[in-house]
Design an enzyme around this catalytic site. Structure first.
Site, PDB file in Angstrom:
ATOM      1  N   THR A  43       0.808  -1.230   0.000  1.00 33.10           N
ATOM      2  CA  THR A  43       0.000   0.000   0.000  1.00 33.10           C
ATOM      3  C   THR A  43       0.838   1.277   0.000  1.00 33.10           C
ATOM      4  OG1 THR A  43       0.025   0.030   2.404  1.00 33.10           O
ATOM      5  CG2 THR A  43      -1.826  -1.136   1.349  1.00 33.10           C
ATOM      6  N   HIS A  82       4.846  21.512  -1.636  1.00 37.23           N
ATOM      7  CA  HIS A  82       4.434  21.994  -0.312  1.00 37.23           C
ATOM      8  C   HIS A  82       5.204  21.358   0.839  1.00 37.23           C
ATOM      9  CE1 HIS A  82       0.171  23.597  -1.494  1.00 37.23           C
ATOM     10  NE2 HIS A  82       1.088  23.884  -2.403  1.00 37.23           N
TER      11      HIS A  82
HETATM   12  C1  RB5 Z   1       2.478  -7.020   3.179  1.00 40.78           C
HETATM   13  O1  RB5 Z   1       1.492  -7.993   3.072  1.00 40.78           O
HETATM   14  C2  RB5 Z   1       1.838  -5.649   3.377  1.00 40.78           C
HETATM   15  O2  RB5 Z   1       1.305  -5.554   4.646  1.00 40.78           O
HETATM   16  C3  RB5 Z   1       2.869  -4.564   3.129  1.00 40.78           C
HETATM   17  O3  RB5 Z   1       3.392  -4.696   1.845  1.00 40.78           O
HETATM   18  C4  RB5 Z   1       2.372  -3.123   3.201  1.00 40.78           C
HETATM   19  O4  RB5 Z   1       1.236  -2.942   2.412  1.00 40.78           O
HETATM   20  C5  RB5 Z   1       2.242  -2.555   4.533  1.00 40.78           C
HETATM   21  O5  RB5 Z   1       1.874  -1.389   4.720  1.00 40.78           O
END
Ligand code: RB5
Length: 146
Positions: free
Chosen positions: A67, A98
């Site tokens: 993410t 910014h």
């Molecule tokens: C791994 O599964 C996932 O938790 C990691 O890549 C990340 O998204 C964590 O913030």
């Protein structure tokens, strides 16, 4: 400009694509891994890249996980790091103008390759705007000292 790279297993493939893209453009790249899709812990890579920034071994860092969130949270614990987790080129530009973000955190499960490369290009190509934003960054540095 030297760019420090890091990814966990979820970000490995996209990190490789970003690395090739940067090398093609003539950037000097330092790659802290990971080097496969085998499960690893993202803070280890955020730490390595964050320290490259804090200790002036690289000017910018790019981190990739599933993410981008975990990488940003971890990297922001390192003194002097301003990591931005963004999902659009517009947000990437604003994080530079910014916030003078020195680390970009991308989510390989949230952005496709083409969008990720657009984000990277915009982020690397945008300067900090200074002015009133500098005063705000100084307040962030003050928080780090408290
Ligand atoms: C791994 O599964 C996932 O938790 C990691 O890549 C990340 O998204 C964590 O913030």
């Amino acid at each position: 400009m030297k760019i420090s790279l890091g990814a966990d297993h979820a970000g490995f493939e996209l990190k490789q694509k970003i690395k090739a893209h940067l090398v093609n453009q003539g950037f000097e790249v330092g790659d802290h891994g990971t080097a496969s899709a085998e499960s690893v812990d993202y803070p280890d890579f955020a730490r390595a890249v964050g320290h490259d920034i804090a200790e002036n071994r690289a000017k910018r860092g790019i981190l990739v996980c599933g993410t981008g969130i975990g990488m940003a949270i971890a990297a922001n614990k390192v003194h002097g790091v301003r990591a931005a987790n963004v999902v659009s080129a517009d947000a990437a530009r604003l994080s530079r103008e910014h916030n003078d973000a020195n680390v970009l955190a991308l989510g390989a499960r949230l952005v496709d390759e083409q969008t990720a490369l657009q984000i990277v290009d915009k982020w690397l190509g945008t300067e900090f705007a200074g002015g009133r934003h500098l005063r705000r960054l100084e307040k962030i540095s003050e928080l780090e000292r408290q």
